[in-house]
Design an enzyme around this catalytic site. Structure first.
Site, PDB file in Angstrom:
ATOM      1  N   LYS A 123       0.831  -1.210   0.000  1.00 38.24           N
ATOM      2  CA  LYS A 123       0.000   0.000   0.000  1.00 38.24           C
ATOM      3  C   LYS A 123       0.862   1.255   0.000  1.00 38.24           C
ATOM      4  O   LYS A 123       0.653   2.173  -0.806  1.00 38.24           O
ATOM      5  CB  LYS A 123      -0.922   0.011   1.218  1.00 38.24           C
ATOM      6  CG  LYS A 123      -1.838   1.238   1.266  1.00 38.24           C
ATOM      7  CD  LYS A 123      -2.589   1.331   2.578  1.00 38.24           C
ATOM      8  CE  LYS A 123      -1.689   1.855   3.677  1.00 38.24           C
ATOM      9  NZ  LYS A 123      -2.444   2.164   4.920  1.00 38.24           N
ATOM     10  N   ASP A 142      -6.493   1.018   1.441  1.00 40.38           N
ATOM     11  CA  ASP A 142      -6.499   1.297   2.868  1.00 40.38           C
ATOM     12  C   ASP A 142      -7.852   0.900   3.440  1.00 40.38           C
ATOM     13  O   ASP A 142      -8.666   0.251   2.777  1.00 40.38           O
ATOM     14  CB  ASP A 142      -6.170   2.771   3.141  1.00 40.38           C
ATOM     15  CG  ASP A 142      -7.322   3.704   2.759  1.00 40.38           C
ATOM     16  OD1 ASP A 142      -8.289   3.257   2.095  1.00 40.38           O
ATOM     17  OD2 ASP A 142      -7.261   4.886   3.133  1.00 40.38           O
TER      18      ASP A 142
END
Length: 218
Positions: A123, A142
């Site tokens: 991420k 997220d």
């Protein structure tokens, strides 16, 4: 959800949350080093909390070389207001040291190299590549992206890697950089974890979660 419906969701969300002056981020960074450090700090912490410490942090340590010379214990007081500050102090100092030792003081531009840095997972690497270098090899997932994607029906999974795979399959590559931003905006404003605002949702008629909810009421 098929690509046609997914692209209609994208179109509506883009109208609802226009991208102004190309800004698709919530952290206050100005170069690739700041992008990397603030994104590491943002894990399990609000962007507001991270932005509140940026000035003190970068006035003391404006470059990878400066941060690499610090000890984590010296950095901790500057970021003590954010979650897991001791671990994150170790991560950002370790990342700076690796930048200096292995990458000539420059933030690397590949997923593989970025993920060798302390505190950097897929991420974080996706965010750094996209915002610092305009390189989009995937979509950062997220907590907001995970929740909204599952509710809308973009994915059936809660695993970030699988969600990313499903998102990149649904959307054309040229809009990947927008998807993270739009889903975060929608997740914060409307599709909240508790008590989502269905009456304000511009994509409710396309949403799997809303259809299932209404079906249960009938």
């Amino acid at each position: 959800m098929n690509r046609k419906a997914a692209c209609e969701v994208y179109r509506r969300l883009l109208l609802q949350y226009p991208i102004v002056d190309g800004r698709r981020h919530f952290l206050e960074f100005h170069n690739s080093f700041e992008t990397l450090i603030l994104t590491i700090l943002s894990a399990q912490t609000t962007d507001r909390a991270v932005n509140a410490v940026r000035d003190d942090l970068f006035s003391r340590y404006p470059t990878p070389e400066a941060l690499a010379r610090a000890e984590p214990e010296e950095v901790e007081p500057l970021i003590r207001t954010i979650g897991f500050h001791r671990t994150k102090a170790r991560h950002i100092v370790g990342a700076a040291r690796k930048l200096v030792a292995e990458f000539g003081g420059e933030v690397p531009r590949t997923m593989e190299e970025l993920r060798t840095l302390p505190g950097v997972g897929r991420k974080t690497a996706n965010i750094v590549l996209s915002h610092a270098f305009d390189i989009n090899v995937g979509i950062a997932v997220d907590t907001h992206v995970r929740r909204v994607s599952k509710r809308l029906g973009f994915t059936g999974s809660t695993n970030p890697d699988i969600i990313e795979r499903d998102l990149v399959a649904l959307f054309p590559e040229e809009v990947w950089r927008d998807i993270n931003y739009l889903l975060i905006r929608h997740g914060r404003a409307v599709c909240t974890a508790k008590n989502p605002k269905h009456e304000e949702c511009v994509v409710a008629d396309l949403c799997r979660y809303y259809r299932e909810l209404r079906g249960g009421e009938e």
